[in-house]
Design an enzyme around this catalytic site. Structure first.
Site, PDB file in Angstrom:
ATOM      1  N   GLU A  33       0.552  -1.214   0.278  1.00 59.93           N
ATOM      2  CA  GLU A  33       0.519  -0.040   0.045  1.00 59.93           C
ATOM      3  C   GLU A  33       0.811   0.809  -0.055  1.00 59.93           C
ATOM      4  O   GLU A  33       1.519   2.003  -1.195  1.00 59.93           O
ATOM      5  CB  GLU A  33      -0.947   0.001   1.430  1.00 59.93           C
ATOM      6  CG  GLU A  33      -1.944  -1.312   0.844  1.00 59.93           C
ATOM      7  CD  GLU A  33      -3.160  -1.198   2.041  1.00 59.93           C
ATOM      8  OE1 GLU A  33      -3.796  -0.151   2.615  1.00 59.93           O
ATOM      9  OE2 GLU A  33      -3.647  -1.911   2.657  1.00 59.93           O
ATOM     10  N   GLY A  37       2.974   2.983   6.201  1.00 60.75           N
ATOM     11  CA  GLY A  37       2.041   1.655   7.018  1.00 60.75           C
ATOM     12  C   GLY A  37       1.016   2.205   7.635  1.00 60.75           C
ATOM     13  O   GLY A  37       0.152   3.560   7.150  1.00 60.75           O
ATOM     14  N   CYS A  39       0.125   3.281  10.879  1.00 57.19           N
ATOM     15  CA  CYS A  39       0.537   4.693  11.694  1.00 57.19           C
ATOM     16  C   CYS A  39       0.980   5.785  10.364  1.00 57.19           C
ATOM     17  O   CYS A  39      -0.630   7.015  11.512  1.00 57.19           O
ATOM     18  CB  CYS A  39       2.381   4.270  12.282  1.00 57.19           C
ATOM     19  SG  CYS A  39       1.794   5.831  13.044  1.00 57.19           S
ATOM     20  N   LYS A  48      -4.260  11.960  14.701  1.00 58.91           N
ATOM     21  CA  LYS A  48      -3.839  13.734  15.283  1.00 58.91           C
ATOM     22  C   LYS A  48      -4.094  14.766  14.271  1.00 58.91           C
ATOM     23  O   LYS A  48      -4.313  15.732  15.002  1.00 58.91           O
ATOM     24  CB  LYS A  48      -2.076  13.386  15.406  1.00 58.91           C
ATOM     25  CG  LYS A  48      -2.430  12.821  17.005  1.00 58.91           C
ATOM     26  CD  LYS A  48      -2.406  11.029  17.301  1.00 58.91           C
ATOM     27  CE  LYS A  48      -3.156  10.393  17.892  1.00 58.91           C
ATOM     28  NZ  LYS A  48      -3.618   9.388  17.510  1.00 58.91           N
ATOM     29  N   GLY A 174     -11.212   1.232  24.252  1.00 58.43           N
ATOM     30  CA  GLY A 174     -10.079   1.447  24.362  1.00 58.43           C
ATOM     31  C   GLY A 174      -9.297   2.102  23.327  1.00 58.43           C
ATOM     32  O   GLY A 174     -10.065   3.513  23.035  1.00 58.43           O
ATOM     33  N   ASP A 300       3.837  -5.397  14.620  1.00 55.06           N
ATOM     34  CA  ASP A 300       2.868  -5.941  15.303  1.00 55.06           C
ATOM     35  C   ASP A 300       2.563  -6.578  14.470  1.00 55.06           C
ATOM     36  O   ASP A 300       1.739  -7.643  15.776  1.00 55.06           O
ATOM     37  CB  ASP A 300       1.244  -4.890  14.521  1.00 55.06           C
ATOM     38  CG  ASP A 300       0.729  -2.988  15.050  1.00 55.06           C
ATOM     39  OD1 ASP A 300       1.775  -3.028  16.143  1.00 55.06           O
ATOM     40  OD2 ASP A 300      -0.205  -2.739  14.451  1.00 55.06           O
ATOM     41  N   ALA A 308       3.474   1.578  17.594  1.00 52.28           N
ATOM     42  CA  ALA A 308       4.565   2.244  16.610  1.00 52.28           C
ATOM     43  C   ALA A 308       6.131   2.018  16.964  1.00 52.28           C
ATOM     44  O   ALA A 308       6.707   1.860  16.980  1.00 52.28           O
ATOM     45  CB  ALA A 308       4.185   3.595  15.819  1.00 52.28           C
ATOM     46  N   HIS A 430       9.982  26.435  34.972  1.00 52.78           N
ATOM     47  CA  HIS A 430       8.615  26.430  35.778  1.00 52.78           C
ATOM     48  C   HIS A 430       8.017  28.005  35.171  1.00 52.78           C
ATOM     49  O   HIS A 430       9.253  29.224  33.807  1.00 52.78           O
ATOM     50  CB  HIS A 430       9.047  27.457  37.087  1.00 52.78           C
ATOM     51  CG  HIS A 430       8.108  28.682  38.178  1.00 52.78           C
ATOM     52  ND1 HIS A 430       6.600  27.182  37.911  1.00 52.78           N
ATOM     53  CD2 HIS A 430       7.202  29.480  37.624  1.00 52.78           C
ATOM     54  CE1 HIS A 430       5.627  28.244  38.598  1.00 52.78           C
ATOM     55  NE2 HIS A 430       5.893  29.715  37.652  1.00 52.78           N
TER      56      HIS A 430
END
Ligand code: NAD
Length: 451
Positions: A33, A37, A39, A48, A174, A300, A308, A430
């Site tokens: 593809e 991949g 991700c 995202k 999930g 995977d 990933a 800070h």
């Protein structure tokens, strides 16, 4: 003859190929593809991109006024949100292709079939390699009744939607389920989440999941835990879903149903027929070798930690071993990052999995952090789990604004066995969100200054 042929150009495969090229090996990568991949093309990156757009829309609606920003005529253009998503995907994909070129890796498009441990067929072309790296990834799990009814979405279909749905039932609370629910809820689309376990995000502690649950509910999502789908039919507006909860059985109608109940390794018949050992995923030793000496498996397809960044690590380990540098896989400190609202991140031991007599648990709330206050964010906390006797950091969880950017010091602490004292005496800048975690470390040591 190549030193290695990598099958699959996802995070594990492409990193492995690049690392091998860095180590001076001649490498080919085969991909059916797209480079990058799951991700880059239908996972981490498009989600995202969608979440960044929807988060901004939500912030403008919920915060702009209190920040003194008046917005008139706020509207949504999904076509343009999708364009932003597609641009992000293309840029990641092209980035991987560029790295292949830069590192003189032969990138071949097509479906690879293993003919023997050294020969790979792509249509009528045969490539020969001293080593083979299997990095074929995973696909969404789907089973009856969901697989019997046409039109059910998996995460792959989610990114193909042409227009925003009117309402969605999400099966599985999930990581994928919650990230997609967050995107839809930010945009005001009714969402119904059905989760089998006692609480959503069941791999995380209940107090962590609770923060996300409360916030999703405020955004309008309906959440059914300890629940399952027992019936599914087509209906006028889309689907009629029958849900069984602990005390009741009821029906919900929604335009779409998204199934997000996990992924399974993609293991083709050629791999099985070569006699490569397969359990849930392809079985390897700690050098990531399969039972056939010159064949490695990473990412995977091993069916272990399907992330990933775990794949990146495994890609490097396999590459080193192929280059005859001994390397062992080490998944003892893999951070998890969930782009919910607020975000969730963890590493190492969770409180729910620990023996309470052996650990110390300390927390610091987001509401006591100055930087969070300036961002008008109050929800969440950091939690540190340490060994009661040695003071070693065993686990860290954060639920809060931009939590996913805060986990690295926890990862280093867990991986290197650092003590809470070492982190608590380290100067944190800070005003930053990193002080939320500092506060939890200080609490573990005695008392947090800012609490
Ligand atoms: P998951 O394992 O994270 O969640 C599946 C959820 O479905 C679990 O909560 C489970 O209890 C529930 N479930 C299982 N069967 C069910 C049923 N019949 N009815 C209702 N609920 C049911 O899997 P996922 O969300 O599909 O994600 C797949 C993989 O992709 C995971 O390994 C995940 O970590 C990874 N991923 C990671 C990220 C990230 O790192 N931010 C994002 C998306 C996906």
């Amino acid at each position: 003859m190549y030193d290695a042929i990598v099958i699959g150009a996802g995070p594990a495969g492409y990193v492995s190929a690049i690392k091998m090229a860095h180590l001076g090996l001649k490498v080919a990568v085969i991909e059916k593809e797209y480079a990058g991949g799951t991700c880059a093309n239908k996972g981490c990156i498009p989600t995202k991109a969608l979440l960044s757009a929807s988060h901004l829309y939500h912030d403008i609606k919920s915060k702009a006024k209190q920040f003194g920003i008046e917005v008139e005529g706020l509207s949504l253009n999904f076509e343009k949100i999708k364009k932003h998503m597609e641009k992000s995907v293309l840029s990641s994909r092209k980035g991987v292709e560029y790295l292949f070129k830069k590192n003189k890796i032969d990138y071949i498009k097509g479906e690879a079939k293993l003919e023997n441990p050294n020969k790979v067929r792509i249509n009528d072309k045969i490539l020969e390699g001293r080593n083979i790296v299997l990095a074929t990834g995973s696909v969404p799990s789907i089973f009856p009744p969901f697989s019997d009814v046409p039109g059910i979405w998996t995460s792959d279909d989610f990114f193909k939607m042409e227009k925003l749905p009117e309402s969605v039932v999400i099966v599985g609370g999930g990581v994928i389920g919650i990230e997609m629910a967050t995107f839809l809820s930010f945009l005001g689309i009714p969402v119904f989440i059905v989760e089998l376990m006692e609480h959503i995000l069941p791999t995380e502690d209940a107090d962590v999941a609770n923060v996300v649950k409360k916030s999703l509910k405020i955004l309008g999502a309906k959440i059914f835990e300890s629940s399952k789908v027992i019936g599914l039919d087509k209906s006028g507006i889309g689907f009629k879903v029958t849900i069984e909860s602990p005390n009741e059985r009821f029906e919900i109608e929604a335009e779409k149903v998204l199934i997000a109940i996990g992924r399974k390794p993609l293991i083709n018949d050629d791999i099985k027929s070569l006699g490569i050992k397969v359990e849930r995923g392809i079985v390897t030793d700690e050098n990531l070798r399969t039972n056939i000496e010159n064949i490695y498996a990473i990412g995977d397809v091993r069916g272990k930690i399907m992330l990933a960044h775990a794949g990146f690590h495994e890609g490097v380990v396999a590459a080193k071993n192929i280059a005859r540098i001994d390397a062992k896989v080490d998944l003892s400190a893999v951070p998890s990052v969930i782009f919910s609202y607020p975000e969730v991140t963890s590493v190492g031991l969770r409180e729910k999995d620990a023996d309470p007599s052996k650990i110390k648990v300390s927390k610091f709330p987001v509401s006591a952090n100055g930087r969070a206050n300036t961002m008008a964010e109050r929800n969440g906390f950091a939690k540190v789990i340490s060994d009661k006797e040695s003071g070693k950091v065993l686990g860290v969880s954060v639920v809060g604004p931009m939590a996913t950017e805060l986990i690295m010091e926890g990862v280093i602490a867990v991986k290197e066995g650092l003590s809470i004292e070492k982190i608590a005496e380290t100067i944190h800048p800070h005003p930053t969100l990193s002080e939320i975690l500092l506060g939890a470390f200080e609490e573990a040591e005695g008392k947090a200054i800012h609490l």
